[in-house]
Design an enzyme around this catalytic site. Sequence first.
Site, PDB file in Angstrom:
ATOM      1  N   ARG A 141     -22.607 -30.065 -32.304  1.00 55.84           N
ATOM      2  CA  ARG A 141     -22.551 -30.234 -31.036  1.00 55.84           C
ATOM      3  C   ARG A 141     -22.353 -31.847 -30.571  1.00 55.84           C
ATOM      4  NH1 ARG A 141     -23.706 -26.472 -27.173  1.00 55.84           N
ATOM      5  NH2 ARG A 141     -24.603 -25.304 -28.797  1.00 55.84           N
ATOM      6  N   GLU A 177     -20.996 -19.988 -33.816  1.00 59.82           N
ATOM      7  CA  GLU A 177     -19.895 -19.641 -33.017  1.00 59.82           C
ATOM      8  C   GLU A 177     -18.641 -20.601 -33.644  1.00 59.82           C
ATOM      9  OE1 GLU A 177     -19.989 -20.246 -28.848  1.00 59.82           O
ATOM     10  OE2 GLU A 177     -17.883 -20.894 -28.790  1.00 59.82           O
ATOM     11  N   SER A 206     -13.685 -19.011 -29.652  1.00 60.99           N
ATOM     12  CA  SER A 206     -14.160 -18.235 -28.687  1.00 60.99           C
ATOM     13  C   SER A 206     -12.735 -17.895 -28.008  1.00 60.99           C
ATOM     14  CB  SER A 206     -14.889 -19.019 -27.637  1.00 60.99           C
ATOM     15  OG  SER A 206     -15.277 -18.117 -26.549  1.00 60.99           O
ATOM     16  N   ARG A 238     -16.890 -33.697 -24.362  1.00 64.82           N
ATOM     17  CA  ARG A 238     -17.595 -32.877 -23.637  1.00 64.82           C
ATOM     18  C   ARG A 238     -19.033 -33.772 -23.343  1.00 64.82           C
ATOM     19  NH1 ARG A 238     -16.739 -26.627 -25.474  1.00 64.82           N
ATOM     20  NH2 ARG A 238     -14.491 -26.786 -25.411  1.00 64.82           N
TER      21      ARG A 238
END
Length: 429
Positions: free
Chosen positions: A277, A349, A352, A262
């Site tokens: 991240r 998180e 999901s 990403r």
Amino acid sequence: MHDIKSIRENPQDFDNGLKRRGLAALSSEILKLDQDWRQTTTRLQEMQSARNDASKRIGQAKAQKNDAEALRLMGEVTRLKDEMPAAEQRAKELEQTINERLGEIPNLPAADVPDGPDESANKEVRRTGQPRSMNFAAKQHFELGEALKLMDFEAATRMSGARFVLLKAQLARLERAIGNFMLDLHTGTFGYQETSPPLLVRDQAMFGTAQLPKFRDEQFGTTNGYWLIPTAEVSLTNQVRETILSEADMPLRFTAWTPCFRSEAGAAGKDTRGMIRMHQFSKVELVSITTPEQSQAEHERMTSCAEEVLKRLDLPYRTVVLCTGDMGFAARKTYDIEVWLPGQNAYREISSCSNCGDFQARRMEARYRPTGDSKGTRFVHTLNGSGLAVGRTLVAILENYQQADGSIAIPPALRPYMGGAEAIAAHGA
RNA sequence: GGAUGGGUGGCCGAGUGGUUGAAGGCACCGGUCUUGAAAACCGGCAGGGGUUUACGCCCCUCGUGAGUUCGAAUCUCACCCCAUCCGCCA
């Protein structure tokens, strides 16, 4: 992708759904285009019909050697064809415009999704496990990893820049242990089929799961037209693209442990320390393909499969249902699972799980034939969930299993995957 | 990268200009037969869209897009994709 017919039939529901997502009403604009398209199409079809009819009669006239009649009909067709190209072009343009507009509209939230503008309105549905009490100040995972000399951000930065990490020795093995443990659980206990899918996919696949066209900037692409998958959801879900399944085949359940890529565009400044991240991370993904009737129960089941990983690792977590403003583009309902991170003193998180309804199926043209009905097809429902993010699980283990001396205990469930080791020893110990 | 071949319905597979949206087989659905099942036999069965209260009518689709033609799955061009062989390579 939305069904234009359902917008026609229930424009108010459509706009209400958008409004719940914080978006402006679009039905009147879309329906105006649609009406224009339908008028144009109807007119075009009438001309086509007349042309086809005349052509047939030309064939018949020629067969009967009636050249005069054939000639007359040819003239008729020629006249007809003068007007057709304009209508054809108009219909095509309208259709394309409608599809482009529809392709950029997110899925509508399910009725039981709480309304809200952002994550502050998410609702906790359950909290599982107790954060362990520590008689020392909890450190963050990167402090622990670097002190162990097993998590090297600097070396990763030298070769790849920010948002990459290099794990070594016991930590590299721990990542592998986590991935294997998760795959074994999901395949062995929950019946997901292990899959080793492509990591590079074409435009159509990215459109199918709705990364394209809207989120192009968040993806990595190759110079020759491939995309690196941002999640195995793309590869696993697109397995059924452009197919017609049998109802008896469903539910289909797939899992894969893959790297994910990403660009994290728009996340500048967020989670810059540590490996929360990254541009590249690994994740065990769960995907289910179901009938419309099955998807809701499957969503609960999938979420519980993901939760089971945390239970077996004895990591405290909570499950929240995302509000309308925090849900992803393709989802109609999403549960996030957030793991407790003592170093951050926060739930973060780690999974999901989304029910996308038929939203992706329409984009992929993934259908099934209902049993006992040899005619007609319906779109499947697709669901995806992390089961779990492997990198973040490693982070959670580091922070939750840290000892006063900086060593890391290994959760019992993972020890068989770590050669029986019970801890990762502190550096120099 | 070079050479060749090919993309037809859920699947396999016929089909090189005229009522072919498409033979045949498999799968599927309904029925006959059977105590039941299988087999056999009979019948049905592509997808999408427009229009209609409905029955129905119509349009599009044989990889995609242009073109030739009164008419294209069939001819021409471009593109996409797939396969095989060669080269390179984990």
